[in-house]
Structure formats: structure tokens, C-alpha cells
Design a protein around this motif. Structure first.
Motif, PDB file in Angstrom:
ATOM      1  N   PHE A 218     -15.382  -2.234  60.635  1.00  8.98           N
ATOM      2  CA  PHE A 218     -14.816  -1.475  59.522  1.00  8.98           C
ATOM      3  C   PHE A 218     -13.497  -2.092  59.072  1.00  8.98           C
ATOM      4  N   ALA A 219     -12.691  -2.557  60.044  1.00 10.57           N
ATOM      5  CA  ALA A 219     -11.408  -3.182  59.695  1.00 10.57           C
ATOM      6  C   ALA A 219     -11.635  -4.482  58.929  1.00 10.57           C
ATOM      7  N   ALA A 220     -12.680  -5.217  59.283  1.00 10.20           N
ATOM      8  CA  ALA A 220     -12.963  -6.490  58.615  1.00 10.20           C
ATOM      9  C   ALA A 220     -13.597  -6.290  57.250  1.00 10.20           C
ATOM     10  N   ALA A 221     -14.430  -5.263  57.109  1.00  8.99           N
ATOM     11  CA  ALA A 221     -15.136  -5.009  55.841  1.00  8.99           C
ATOM     12  C   ALA A 221     -15.334  -3.507  55.687  1.00  8.99           C
ATOM     13  N   PRO A 222     -14.339  -2.808  55.123  1.00 13.65           N
ATOM     14  CA  PRO A 222     -14.442  -1.349  54.989  1.00 13.65           C
ATOM     15  C   PRO A 222     -15.617  -0.933  54.112  1.00 13.65           C
ATOM     16  N   PHE A 223     -16.340   0.075  54.571  1.00 12.86           N
ATOM     17  CA  PHE A 223     -17.446   0.692  53.828  1.00 12.86           C
ATOM     18  C   PHE A 223     -18.532  -0.311  53.437  1.00 12.86           C
ATOM     19  N   LYS A 224     -18.776  -1.255  54.341  1.00 11.07           N
ATOM     20  CA  LYS A 224     -19.890  -2.185  54.161  1.00 11.07           C
ATOM     21  C   LYS A 224     -21.087  -1.773  55.011  1.00 11.07           C
ATOM     22  N   HIS A 225     -20.815  -1.286  56.210  1.00  6.03           N
ATOM     23  CA  HIS A 225     -21.866  -0.938  57.147  1.00  6.03           C
ATOM     24  C   HIS A 225     -22.034   0.587  57.243  1.00  6.03           C
ATOM     25  N   ALA A 226     -23.272   0.991  57.502  1.00  9.34           N
ATOM     26  CA  ALA A 226     -23.628   2.407  57.659  1.00  9.34           C
ATOM     27  C   ALA A 226     -23.371   3.217  56.387  1.00  9.34           C
TER      28      ALA A 226
END
Length: 462
Positions: free
Chosen positions: A411-419
């Protein structure tokens, strides 16, 4: 040191572990083995007898939709920009905005849908002659008249309609299931299960018609509680029906039609409208609203003025005219259906795009966890969301509540990308072959349209 050849999976699956504590069931697994375990669990749950999916506004964000909080802000901004707003309405809006602003101190305010219900019911009470509240006055100065309240309810409905008049993206140019509209990926995978299992039941809190558009594109048949075509009438008895192939088609025996589900819109829809004492449905032309989201507030207000008098009474206020039984029957029946479906043995409840902000819906879910054979999976794109702590507490009600969210590092690396809904529908849910076949057909249709010629028979068969 991090093993770059086998990086850890980007997800957490929070639930009850073998030790009896709440933890991450994917701990210590790399991307490959973590996805294998995750998809194996989801596949197992999707094979449960009773499949129920509950979706909220988060499932429409990638198509231009808004979360309920953002929808509320946009609707109020547009209404306040109208030149003919009555003086009595502004204080009502300001009071609501103040309650939202003070939420950190005073606790969360009532949900936007519940607030809309109060406004709609205030109009109903004001219009009722001979009622016990005829002499009640409002504390605001000046108090809203019946005409003011009617103006407000009509503009609320029109503003919500315009914000939610979303259109599904064209899929004919897409070559992979990983990039198509997530509604198409989700629905195709949702219904691709053994026809001997129970039918899928999809409940949504959304006002938009993205799911209906996707169902029609995919050729999935569905019952949504309405009967008729030109001006469909709400008739809950259709939920007791099913679709079968006739015997002569199914080799002499009757067989269930595979691509079918039951569809429930708990808070109404932009294509519902009130006619007399009935709720009816007719899909409007959404083309004029494709650029609405890109307009400024002033332009939205101008567009809203043009809608006045051109639209029927849109049925998107959850308990509008609460005391008129015929109009509340759709909502009462739909919520009762959700409660009944969640009480059935061997139920898998899949929750997407819903932040547990509707107390009525959340109470139904919590009561359903008393069902000893219910499994619930919540998809949450924010690992810091209070929803996760809520699911952790559910272990005291039932030991089968799980939440899929990103790992904190992912999440820190790519917010709101996964799940997210998009990610879950496209890449996490197990793939199905007929979705690829659908995409191939759509590309072929586009080639035919572009060439302007009829396809060669041999090419079409290939």
C-alpha cells in the motif's frame, strides 16, 4: 535481506488462523504461492451452495462514480449553485455539512441515504392533510414551506441521477480480461460455477446501472424484481422464478440456463420512477450525461435546470414517502431478501466497495454471522481502514469472517492499487474461459464494423 526473486505477496488475508487468533493467512508466502493459496480459498468459497455478493459505491469509482461521501459533497455543491434555491433550504444543507465536519468530535453522522430519507419523509409529512404534525414548525428561520421541500427533494433526486448516470466503457478494443471493465470481469466469474449449485444473488447499494449494462453485454439473464418491458412494474414474485432450456434443446431433458443471477438494488436506481402508487422501471438515455462529471459546479447547476420538468420522479431516495406502503414495498422486500439469503445454510457472502457506513445493512450482516455455516470475505483496499478492525471483532460472532487488503508495504508503494474492486475482479478472482471467448467475439464485431463488410464464413467460424 529481501529475496527479490521471490517477493512477498502484496495482499493480507485477515482472519482466524489455526492458532485461534486473528492474523494474516498469507504470512510468509511469496507472490506465486500466496496467490495459489488465495485463489484456492476463493474458489472453494465460490463453490458453496448459496452465493451472495454485496457491492457498494466503491465498485463504480473507476467508471467515474463517486463514493457516498464524495457524492454528497458534489450534490450539495450543485444545489447551492442554483439561482432559485429557497432561503429555507440553505440552512438545512449547512446543518448537514456541519454535522459531517464535526464527525471527528461528535462521532459519525447518519449516513447520507438515511439523511435523504428524513428529507423525503419531511416532505411527505408536510404534504399530508389532517396529520398530527400539521402544526409543527421548523427551528430554522425561515421555516421551509411545502413548496420549498418539494423543490429540494426534486433537485436532490436530479442531482444524484446526473452524478450516477454512468456508462460502461467500450470493450471491443480490449485484448485481455485484465484490462476490461471490472464489472464485466466480476460478473462473468461470479456466474461461472456449477449449474447444480444455487443461483448467484447480487445485492448492490449503487444507484447507477453499470451492472445492468455489463449483464446485458455478457448475455447474462437476470431478474431484478420488475416485470414487463415498456414500463416495468415491481413484482417481487419474479425472484421465485428461474430460467431453463426446454427439453428439445437440452437433449430431451430440461436443463438450467447457466448464465443467470438474481439482482437486487437495495437503495433504488436511476432507472426507477414513481407512477401513482407504484414503482416502475425504464432505462433512460445516458448519452447526454457522459461529460457531466467533467463539468464545473456552475455548469452542473445549469445542466440541472434543463432537467427540471423533463424527468419523472426518480426512485432513488431509499425510504421516500415512507408511510405509503406501496412505494416502500420494493425497499422493504429487498432488504428482507438480503436478510433471508444470508440466513441460508452454506452461504458465501462477498462484500466489495462497501465501507460499512449504512447501519441498517451492517446490522443485517452482523446478525447473519450467527449463521454457523456462513463465510464472509470483505475486499478492502486500505490496510488502515477501520473496516479491518471491525472484521477482527466479528470473530466473536462467527469464526468465518475474512478481509482481503493490501500488505502495508504494498500500500505504501502503490496506494489503492491492490484489493480494489477492479483488482479483485480482474486479477484475484479465478479466471473463466468464456470471458476470453466474449472478448474475442467483441473484437471480431469491431473488425466487422470497421471494415463495413460481411465476414467470410470460414473466418467467422474460426
Amino acid at each position: 535481506m529481501t529475496d527479490l526473486t521471490h517477493p512477498p505477496i502484496e495482499y493480507q488475508l485477515v482472519g482466524l488462523t489455526q492458532s485461534g487468533d486473528v492474523g494474516d493467512l498469507l504470512t510468509g508466502l511469496d507472490q506465486k504461492h500466496g496467490r495459489i493459496r488465495l485463489q484456492a480459498l476463493i474458489s472453494e468459497w465460490l463453490r458453496m451452495e448459496n452465493l451472495v455478493a454485496l457491492t457498494g459505491s466503491g465498485t463504480s469509482v473507476s467508471a467515474g462514480g463517486k463514493t457516498m461521501a464524495n457524492l454528497e459533497t458534489a450534490v450539495f455543491a450543485t444545489i447551492e449553485a442554483l439561482s432559485d434555491i429557497p432561503a429555507s433550504i440553505s440552512p438545512i444543507i449547512e446543518a448537514r455539512k456541519l454535522a459531517v465536519d464535526l464527525a471527528v468530535v461528535d462521532g459519525p453522522p447518519i449516513a447520507f441515504e438515511a439523511w435523504l430519507s428524513f428529507v423525503a419523509n419531511a416532505l411527505f409529512v408536510a404534504e399530508s392533510t389532517g396529520g398530527p404534525f400539521a402544526a409543527v414548525t421548523w427551528p430554522n428561520t425561515p421555516p421551509p414551506s411545502v413548496a420549498d421541500l418539494r423543490w429540494f427533494v426534486d433537485r436532490l433526486r436530479m442531482a444524484i441521477f446526473a452524478e450516477c448516470a454512468l456508462s460502461l466503457a467500450d470493450t471491443r478494443a480490449e485484448t485481455s480480461a485484465s484490462v476490461i471493465a471490472p464489472q464485466l470481469a466480476f460478473l462473468s466469474k461470479l456466474v461461472a460455477r456449477d449449474s447444480n449449485l444455487g443461483r448467484t444473488h447480487l445485492f448492490t447499494l449503487n444507484y447507477d446501472t453499470l451492472f445492468e449494462q455489463a449483464l446485458e453485454l455478457l448475455g447474462i439473464q437476470y431478474f431484478d424484481g420488475f416485470t414487463g418491458r415498456a414500463a416495468a412494474r415491481f413484482d417481487p414474485s419474479v425472484y421465485g422464478l428461474d430460467i431453463y432450456y426446454p427439453g428439445e434443446v437440452a437433449e430431451g431433458r430440461v436443463r438450467r440456463f447457466d448464465k443467470f443471477l438474481h439482482f437486487y438494488k437495495l437503495h433504488g436506481s436511476i432507472h426507477w420512477y414513481e407512477q401513482g402508487n407504484e414503482m416502475r422501471a425504464r432505462h433512460p438515455d445516458l448519452l447526454p450525461f457522459q461529460t457531466y462529471a467533467t463539468l464545473t459546479t456552475a455548469q452542473k447547476a445549469e445542466a440541472l435546470v434543463e432537467l427540471v420538468g423533463q424527468m419523472p420522479s426518480v426512485g432513488i431516495l431509499p425510504t421516500a414517502n415512507k408511510f405509503a406502503q406501496t412505494l416502500t414495498m420494493p425497499y422493504a422486500h429487498l432488504f428482507r431478501s438480503l436478510q433471508v439469503r444470508l440466513g441460508i445454510p452454506q452461504t458465501f457472502l462477498l462484500v466489495l466497495g462497501y465501507g460499512f457506513g449504512d447501519d441498517h445493512v451492517s446490522r443485517i450482516i452482523e446478525n447473519a454471522l450467527m449463521n454457523p455455516s456462513l463465510v464472509m470475505l470483505v475486499i478492502e483496499p486500505n490496510p488502515h481502514s477501520p473496516v479491518i478492525e471491525r472484521i477482527r471483532r466479528y470473530k466473536d460472532l462467527g469464526k468465518r469472517a475474512f478481509v482481503l487488503c493490501p500488505s502495508k508495504d504494498a500500500f505504501a508503494a502503490a496506494p489503492f492499487k491492490h484489493a480494489t474492486f477492479d483488482d479483485f475482479a480482474r486479477t484475484v478472482m479465478p479466471d473463466v474461459q468464456w470471458l476470453d471467448d466474449f472478448l474475442r467475439l467483441r473484437r471480431f464485431e469491431k473488425q466487422i464494423a470497421a471494415s463495413g463488410t460481411q465476414p467470410d464464413k470460414e473466418e467467422a467460424n474460426g
